[in-house]
Design an enzyme around this catalytic site. Structure first.
Site, mmCIF file in Angstrom:
data_model
loop_
_atom_site.group_PDB
_atom_site.id
_atom_site.type_symbol
_atom_site.label_atom_id
_atom_site.label_comp_id
_atom_site.label_asym_id
_atom_site.label_seq_id
_atom_site.Cartn_x
_atom_site.Cartn_y
_atom_site.Cartn_z
ATOM 1 N N HIS A 183 5.956 -5.314 11.849
ATOM 2 C CA HIS A 183 5.358 -3.977 11.946
ATOM 3 C C HIS A 183 5.122 -3.628 13.416
ATOM 4 C CE1 HIS A 183 2.709 -0.529 10.964
ATOM 5 N NE2 HIS A 183 3.414 -0.510 9.844
ATOM 6 N N ASP A 212 5.734 4.658 5.225
ATOM 7 C CA ASP A 212 6.681 3.712 5.816
ATOM 8 C C ASP A 212 6.823 2.430 5.008
ATOM 9 O OD1 ASP A 212 3.965 3.400 6.779
ATOM 10 O OD2 ASP A 212 4.683 1.879 8.168
ATOM 11 N N HIS A 213 6.098 2.340 3.898
ATOM 12 C CA HIS A 213 6.204 1.174 3.020
ATOM 13 C C HIS A 213 6.740 1.521 1.633
ATOM 14 C CE1 HIS A 213 3.851 -1.653 5.653
ATOM 15 N NE2 HIS A 213 3.537 -0.481 6.175
ATOM 16 N N ASP A 268 0.229 -4.130 6.131
ATOM 17 C CA ASP A 268 -0.639 -3.649 7.212
ATOM 18 C C ASP A 268 -2.072 -4.118 6.982
ATOM 19 O OD1 ASP A 268 1.687 -2.360 7.787
ATOM 20 O OD2 ASP A 268 0.877 -0.329 7.648
ATOM 21 N N HIS A 283 -6.922 -2.209 5.180
ATOM 22 C CA HIS A 283 -6.190 -1.120 5.806
ATOM 23 C C HIS A 283 -6.936 0.176 5.512
ATOM 24 C CE1 HIS A 283 -2.892 0.350 8.045
ATOM 25 N NE2 HIS A 283 -2.274 0.967 7.053
ATOM 26 N N HIS A 343 0.857 -1.188 0.000
ATOM 27 C CA HIS A 343 0.000 0.000 0.000
ATOM 28 C C HIS A 343 0.894 1.240 0.000
ATOM 29 C CE1 HIS A 343 0.895 -0.591 4.261
ATOM 30 N NE2 HIS A 343 0.506 0.660 4.507
#
Length: 317
Positions: A268, A65-66, A210, A139, A61
């Protein structure tokens, strides 16, 4: 055929001194597949010795942070004279955003980068003997998880039976094991099924990104060799997990239990557990009695076939 997983980033949205943002790499017999690319991923790859030869990047996604490690990774690859192409895969609606990251600051990489969107239930990448499938996750934005699923392997070859049937030692053994029938000099036909057992399952590695705990994850992770699942919070933050569309360690463990996975990695990890993540594992083990661990940055894990021995977790440093 070897398969090694390396946890490059196991932290939550806020990095800590011990945990970088999300990034997970699988090296399958030399082919490197990267799942998510948080800030500083290219440095983590240097630090933990994975090499830069990534052929595919699978983005779950578009939260920072990804994905915010993509510009740095692209430029580092380019500065290292990369020639091979790179394919980036992301959820529906992500292509334009991912292309902007590839070309951040007007950068034009000297190697080909392609960006593809993949819908849940579809195959993101098909190789000769395995594929990477996207599946539904939940998410706060469009998201998918990914399952690396190997094809079944041929069954075990019964050499003694083959010799009893008159098959000469040599190339005929390989042909039979590959599924071909073999005609002997006297005209007798030995069928592959006479000397080869039932197909043996390949390996499956599931990476959720996530997500809330979902039945779709249970289904795709059924009997998986490794499940890497969002486990951001403990029970005490269960309401926050719902509000932010993450999973608690206990919720993730229920998915692992219901899917009957061989190994379960909690990842995570929220920065609030920087000093002591052990409560996450304790709560997970109250539900799941298989091999479970809180993933650490730099941790490496061999992923063996289910019918072989070995493959425990290692620490990278």
């Amino acid at each position: 055929m070897s398969m090694r997983a390396t946890f490059l980033g196991t932290g939550g949205a806020v990095p800590t001194t011990a945990r970088a943002p999300s990034a997970f790499l699988v090296n399958r017999d030399g082919e490197r597949l990267l799942f998510d690319c948080g800030e500083g991923t290219q440095r983590q790859m240097m630090r933990y010795g994975t090499g830069f030869g990534v052929s595919h990047l699978f983005v779950t996604h578009l939260h920072g942070d990804h994905i915010l490690g993509i510009p740095g990774l692209i430029q580092t690859l380019d500065f290292n004279d990369r020639d091979d192409s790179l394919a980036i895969h992301g959820p529906p609606g992500s292509k334009g955003h991912l292309e902007q990251l590839v070309h951040a600051g007007g950068y034009q990489p000297g190697f080909h980068v392609s960006v593809h969107e993949v819908r849940p239930g579809n195959v993101a990448y098909r190789a000769d003997d395995y594929e990477v499938r996207a599946f539904d996750t939940e998410h706060r934005t469009a998201s998918v998880g990914y399952a690396l699923v190997e094809d079944d392997r041929p069954g075990r070859f019964d050499r003694e039976k083959a010799e009893e049937l008159g098959v000469p030692v040599g190339p005929a053994f390989g042909r039979l094991h590959a599924g071909e029938d073999v005609e002997l000099e006297d005209g007798t036909v030995v069928r592959s099924e006479q000397v080869v057992g039932d197909p043996r399952p390949g390996r499956t590695v599931v990476y959720t990104g996530d997500t809330r705990p979902l039945n779709s994850t249970v289904e795709v992770a059924c009997d998986a060799d490794l499940l890497v699942h969002d486990a951001t919070f403990t029970d005490e933050e269960a309401e926050r997990a719902k509000q932010t569309a993450h999973s608690t360690a206990r919720e993730a463990a229920r998915v692992a239990r219901d899917a009957d996975v061989r190994r379960f990695a909690l990842t995570h990890i929220s920065a609030r557990y920087a000093a002591d993540p052990s409560p996450l594992l304790e709560q997970a083990r109250e539900v799941y009695d298989g091999e479970a661990f809180v993933a650490e940055d730099g941790q490496k894990l061999e992923v063996p076939y289910a019918d072989s021995d070995g493959g425990g977790a290692e620490t990278g440093e």
